[in-house]
Design a protein around this motif. Sequence first.
Motif, PDB file in Angstrom:
ATOM      1  N   UNK A  67     -39.881  21.668 -21.795  1.00  0.00           N
ATOM      2  CA  UNK A  67     -40.009  20.779 -20.637  1.00  0.00           C
ATOM      3  C   UNK A  67     -38.852  20.987 -19.674  1.00  0.00           C
ATOM      4  N   UNK A  68     -37.647  21.077 -20.207  1.00  0.00           N
ATOM      5  CA  UNK A  68     -36.479  21.254 -19.347  1.00  0.00           C
ATOM      6  C   UNK A  68     -36.513  22.601 -18.626  1.00  0.00           C
ATOM      7  N   UNK A  69     -37.069  23.604 -19.278  1.00  0.00           N
ATOM      8  CA  UNK A  69     -37.177  24.911 -18.606  1.00  0.00           C
ATOM      9  C   UNK A  69     -38.075  24.794 -17.384  1.00  0.00           C
ATOM     10  N   UNK A  70     -39.157  24.016 -17.480  1.00  0.00           N
ATOM     11  CA  UNK A  70     -40.045  23.813 -16.338  1.00  0.00           C
ATOM     12  C   UNK A  70     -39.354  22.995 -15.248  1.00  0.00           C
ATOM     13  N   UNK A  71     -38.596  21.972 -15.665  1.00  0.00           N
ATOM     14  CA  UNK A  71     -37.897  21.149 -14.681  1.00  0.00           C
ATOM     15  C   UNK A  71     -36.815  21.950 -13.966  1.00  0.00           C
ATOM     16  N   UNK A  72     -36.230  22.933 -14.663  1.00  0.00           N
ATOM     17  CA  UNK A  72     -35.230  23.778 -14.022  1.00  0.00           C
ATOM     18  C   UNK A  72     -35.836  24.512 -12.831  1.00  0.00           C
ATOM     19  N   UNK A  73     -37.090  24.882 -12.948  1.00  0.00           N
ATOM     20  CA  UNK A  73     -37.753  25.559 -11.830  1.00  0.00           C
ATOM     21  C   UNK A  73     -37.788  24.694 -10.583  1.00  0.00           C
ATOM     22  N   UNK A  74     -38.033  23.397 -10.757  1.00  0.00           N
ATOM     23  CA  UNK A  74     -38.054  22.516  -9.584  1.00  0.00           C
ATOM     24  C   UNK A  74     -36.653  22.312  -9.019  1.00  0.00           C
ATOM     25  N   UNK A  75     -35.651  22.258  -9.890  1.00  0.00           N
ATOM     26  CA  UNK A  75     -34.278  22.131  -9.396  1.00  0.00           C
ATOM     27  C   UNK A  75     -33.849  23.379  -8.646  1.00  0.00           C
ATOM     28  N   UNK A  76     -34.288  24.546  -9.113  1.00  0.00           N
ATOM     29  CA  UNK A  76     -33.950  25.794  -8.422  1.00  0.00           C
ATOM     30  C   UNK A  76     -34.580  25.843  -7.038  1.00  0.00           C
ATOM     31  N   UNK A  77     -35.601  25.018  -6.796  1.00  0.00           N
ATOM     32  CA  UNK A  77     -36.193  24.898  -5.460  1.00  0.00           C
ATOM     33  C   UNK A  77     -35.452  23.858  -4.624  1.00  0.00           C
ATOM     34  N   UNK A  78     -34.285  23.421  -5.135  1.00  0.00           N
ATOM     35  CA  UNK A  78     -33.423  22.449  -4.456  1.00  0.00           C
ATOM     36  C   UNK A  78     -34.118  21.107  -4.265  1.00  0.00           C
ATOM     37  N   UNK A  79     -34.967  20.758  -5.224  1.00  0.00           N
ATOM     38  CA  UNK A  79     -35.693  19.482  -5.166  1.00  0.00           C
ATOM     39  C   UNK A  79     -35.547  18.771  -6.510  1.00  0.00           C
ATOM     40  N   UNK A  80     -34.726  17.724  -6.602  1.00  0.00           N
ATOM     41  CA  UNK A  80     -34.538  17.026  -7.879  1.00  0.00           C
ATOM     42  C   UNK A  80     -35.562  15.930  -8.138  1.00  0.00           C
ATOM     43  N   UNK A  81     -36.528  15.774  -7.245  1.00  0.00           N
ATOM     44  CA  UNK A  81     -37.468  14.661  -7.365  1.00  0.00           C
ATOM     45  C   UNK A  81     -38.231  14.655  -8.676  1.00  0.00           C
ATOM     46  N   UNK A  82     -38.798  15.805  -9.072  1.00  0.00           N
ATOM     47  CA  UNK A  82     -39.586  15.868 -10.300  1.00  0.00           C
ATOM     48  C   UNK A  82     -38.716  15.568 -11.515  1.00  0.00           C
ATOM     49  N   UNK A  83     -37.521  16.127 -11.555  1.00  0.00           N
ATOM     50  CA  UNK A  83     -36.628  15.884 -12.686  1.00  0.00           C
ATOM     51  C   UNK A  83     -36.285  14.406 -12.792  1.00  0.00           C
ATOM     52  N   UNK A  84     -36.058  13.751 -11.652  1.00  0.00           N
ATOM     53  CA  UNK A  84     -35.743  12.326 -11.689  1.00  0.00           C
ATOM     54  C   UNK A  84     -36.909  11.523 -12.246  1.00  0.00           C
TER      55      UNK A  84
END
Length: 502
Positions: free
Chosen positions: A281-298
């Motif tokens: 799960x965290x590996x997938x969330x890292x992809x969204x953070x790499x897009x400079x968008x922390x919304x999904x992780x939050x």
Amino acid sequence: MPSEEVPTLRALISRRDLGLRLVSRADAMPDGAVDRPLRWVHSSDLADPTPFLSEDLALLTTGTQFDDPAEIGTYVQRLAQRGVLGLGFGTEVHRDGIPDELVTACAEHGMPLFEVPYRTPFIAVARAHSEAIAAQAYARRSWALDTQRALALAALRPHGLESTIAELARRLDSWVGIYDATGALSSAHPLDGLSTGVLARLNERVMDVLTRGLEAGQSLTVGAQGFMLFTVGRGGHLRGVIAIEAAALDQEARSVVTSVIAMAGLALEQSEQLARSRRRLHRQLLGSLMADDPGLARRVLGGVPSAPIVVAVAADATAGPLTDWWERRRAEQGIAVFVADSDDGVVICLSADDAAQLDEAAERFGIRIGVSAPETYDAFSRAHAQALAALRPHAGAGVVRFADAVGSSILSALATDEARLVAESRLAPLRSHDATGGADLEGALRAWLEHDARIEPAAAALGVHRHTLRTRIAQAGGLLGLDLTGFPARAELWTLLQTARD
């Protein structure tokens, strides 16, 4: 826990139904001589029965072999050397009382001597001891069965593994601790059962076992305390270590510990399965953070480390143990952290205020960690790139921060292997001249540029006349094909000198 030792000579002599009497004085025997485990009772009137005896038994005799009192000392000496724990003399069978020579010889060799009265057959003494051994064995088996049931019930409680460890410690009446795969003590009972120093040295030994990755069931001594270590998991993929404060365990106690190891292995395997799912799960969330968008992780995690953040990349690190270590930091110290596995290594995101924790992680696991400058989440990808840039030129274990890696000069970031080859090739005519001509033209150029291309201070620093320095600079420019009167040529020369290997 019932005694792990078989009955002793003291226990045998103390039985009122046998009427045995200890003849040896306390000061004529070694300390604890009558308290050692007694394995068997044997009888013989041979002049030398030692070829037929084993260690740790008591010998009964009526003394018919003592024709020559002078041989009694040799007789007792042989028994002591064979490992006989005590000598019982049957009185009123062939002799009245016990020969004084026998009392003296037993005192000389530290052999406990006891009287067996006429009314007590030797077979009764042997049978009594045999029954005591059987009773002790039955008690140990009963203890093991009762302990197994108690451990099974403990495993069903909330936090079953911790409850099982606590129950095992109570049943063994010893300190018991379980370490996870990172070498951290995850549960122990009693909590204050070991001193800080002993616990620190034990932790080192456990870490050594986990580092080697070998299955172990070994005894060790830390200070004056004995411990046994049992690994959980298979060799090369250990889940943890169970440590018990005990110099040795008998068969029943070992069977109980074996069942706990099985329970612990199952519990840790289930935890590992959950951890693997969390890492995916965290590996997938890292992809969204790499897009400079922390919304999904939050939304998924319920929160992320507070900005400004640092992003770190750990090279050559195993995701599982490192993630577990950070999870404990979260639980014990309230540190907010995001950890994810990636193709570049283990990515760690945490608040810049907590960045010092990275140094401890690098030291504990012996890994390389590149760390970004503080950034906000809308620059997460840039921070990740900074961490990789800091990591690449660093070979040894430890933390390298991006600010330190590029703080000295932009040239350090450009000094690739290809750039060094070009610089060394361009400087080759100059260095060849210095090697054969004796003049240090390269040194003159460095000093001149370091003094802002001013002749007077550079000449003073070199200890030469200003005209000599001007001549050397002109000569060096000719060898390099550079007109050093202008800034571009001087900038190129400085870059070549900084990039080439000395």
